[in-house]
Design an enzyme around this catalytic site. Structure first.
Site, PDB file in Angstrom:
ATOM      1  N   LYS A 176     -12.303  13.199 -36.509  1.00 59.55           N
ATOM      2  CA  LYS A 176     -12.541  12.696 -37.858  1.00 59.55           C
ATOM      3  C   LYS A 176     -11.889  13.603 -38.899  1.00 59.55           C
ATOM      4  CE  LYS A 176     -16.854  12.998 -36.871  1.00 59.55           C
ATOM      5  NZ  LYS A 176     -18.328  12.954 -36.790  1.00 59.55           N
ATOM      6  N   THR A 235     -22.549  11.212 -48.673  1.00 59.04           N
ATOM      7  CA  THR A 235     -21.863  11.332 -47.383  1.00 59.04           C
ATOM      8  C   THR A 235     -22.773  11.892 -46.288  1.00 59.04           C
ATOM      9  OG1 THR A 235     -21.047  13.524 -48.053  1.00 59.04           O
ATOM     10  CG2 THR A 235     -19.588  11.633 -48.446  1.00 59.04           C
ATOM     11  N   GLY A 287     -24.954  12.070 -43.238  1.00 60.85           N
ATOM     12  CA  GLY A 287     -25.165  11.215 -42.071  1.00 60.85           C
ATOM     13  C   GLY A 287     -23.990  10.347 -41.683  1.00 60.85           C
ATOM     14  N   THR A 288     -22.814  10.607 -42.247  1.00 61.19           N
ATOM     15  CA  THR A 288     -21.665   9.752 -41.925  1.00 61.19           C
ATOM     16  C   THR A 288     -21.258   9.882 -40.459  1.00 61.19           C
ATOM     17  OG1 THR A 288     -20.240  11.501 -42.827  1.00 61.19           O
ATOM     18  CG2 THR A 288     -20.699   9.622 -44.248  1.00 61.19           C
ATOM     19  N   GLY A 289     -21.360  11.098 -39.903  1.00 59.20           N
ATOM     20  CA  GLY A 289     -21.001  11.283 -38.496  1.00 59.20           C
ATOM     21  C   GLY A 289     -21.948  10.543 -37.575  1.00 59.20           C
ATOM     22  N   CYS A 290     -23.251  10.638 -37.863  1.00 61.68           N
ATOM     23  CA  CYS A 290     -24.247   9.906 -37.077  1.00 61.68           C
ATOM     24  C   CYS A 290     -23.994   8.405 -37.162  1.00 61.68           C
ATOM     25  CB  CYS A 290     -25.656  10.210 -37.594  1.00 61.68           C
ATOM     26  SG  CYS A 290     -26.097  11.952 -37.637  1.00 61.68           S
TER      27      CYS A 290
END
Length: 339
Positions: A199, A234, A236-239
């Site tokens: 990412k 932004t 929690g975007t990875g989760c």
């Protein structure tokens, strides 16, 4: 009037009965602020039209400004949760998030292998540091992650710092898109992960965010561009991305399509975010849901749309059925001259 949230791509067939949504499992930590962890995952699963299951690996005390503390769930309890779910429910895909330490990772691996779950797509989000900067993975757990969990992964979704840590590179080493390409293929080949998505949200790439998707089966690298959004929402975007990819895989998408749609979902959820708290707020996981004024058909309410029209008629329906003409027509007492 009943209101229910319905995915934009409705699960209702033409005959009016709902399909059974695919079950997706998240193995992750709890976020008391609701923006990341299992809370974000379950919201994403529902928004994707799937049925969410959860195994809680850690409990955090956090909000939009900070992670104050966290406590790992005992490994035996993690295994019991996984056993309970995998023994009973036909899980179509799964993801991992915060795993905290080596003992937690080993517990997840043991339970996963016990159920021969390799056939289930597993998306691994190697959560190491929260958006607020708090470390969420013990430093001595990295070797366990590399050597025991990554070989089980179908998809790995590291950000730049996580990719560097996995490859034992100095922080800041991955500083352009070409190095992201190289890191994705290197991780895939070294640890046997079929798909690696590096990412690029932390890369200084101007108005465009570039995410790199490497698929080992075709030895191909795809760069997915998204518009960079100027926002603090932004958290929690990875989760959310890993959950969206897992849900997409459960729905039968191929890896690249699942990744592309997951990336688009996160970008649009960021655009649709609304203020929560005074720090880094969450994305709007439910932006893709629409509100229906009437419920879906059930066994005991097979015509909810008709009932909705009746309830919304402001008494007109009742006046109609109570009218003498209608009453007499119903009981066959209506005189001929009434026609």
């Amino acid at each position: 009037m009943s209101k229910v949230a319905v995915p934009a791509e409705s699960l209702v067939k033409a005959r009016g009965k709902a399909e059974h949504p695919a079950a997706v499992l998240t193995i992750a930590g709890s976020d008391s602020g609701g923006g990341a962890g299992i809370q974000a995952d379950l919201k994403t699963f529902m928004a994707s039209g799937t049925y969410g299951l959860s195994v809680i690996t850690a409990v955090t005390a956090q909000n939009t400004k900070e992670v104050r503390s966290f406590m790992a769930v005992p490994p035996e309890m993690i295994e019991q949760q996984m056993d309970a779910v995998l023994e009973d429910i036909d899980v179509k895909a799964a993801k991992t998030g915060m795993l905290a330490d080596s003992s937690v990772i080993k517990a997840v691996v043991r339970a996963w292998n016990r159920h021969a779950a390799r056939a289930i797509p597993l998306v691994v989000d190697p959560v190491m540091i929260a958006t607020t900067g708090k470390a969420l993975l013990e430093s001595d757990a990295l070797d366990t992650l590399r050597n025991e969990l990554l070989p089980l992964a179908s998809v790995l979704t590291p950000n730049l710092r996580e990719a560097e840590a996995i490859l034992e590179m100095a922080t800041g080493s991955i500083d352009d898109v070409q190095k992201m390409d190289d890191a994705a293929s290197l991780i895939s080949n070294r640890y046997g992960v079929p798909v690696v998505i590096v990412k690029g949200g932390h890369l200084d790439s101007g108005s465009v965010v570039v995410d790199v998707v490497y698929v080992s089966a075709s030895s191909s690298t795809t760069r997915v561009d998204s518009r960079r959004i100027d926002t603090d929402s932004t958290h929690g975007t990875g989760c959310t991305l890993s959950a969206a990819i897992a849900a997409n895989l459960a729905l039968g998408m191929d890896y690249l399509t699942a990744a592309k749609r997951g990336i688009r979902y996160v970008n649009e959820a960021i655009q649709a975010a609304y203020p929560v708290g005074s720090g880094n707020g969450p994305v709007n996981h439910g932006y893709a849901l629409r509100t229906s004024p009437f419920a879906l058909p059930t066994q005991h309410s097979q015509h909810p749309f008709t009932q909705y029209l009746k309830d919304s008629s402001q008494g007109l329906w009742q006046r109609y059925i109570d009218h003498p003409f209608v009453q007499q027509a119903a009981d066959a007492s209506l005189s001929r001259h009434s026609f």
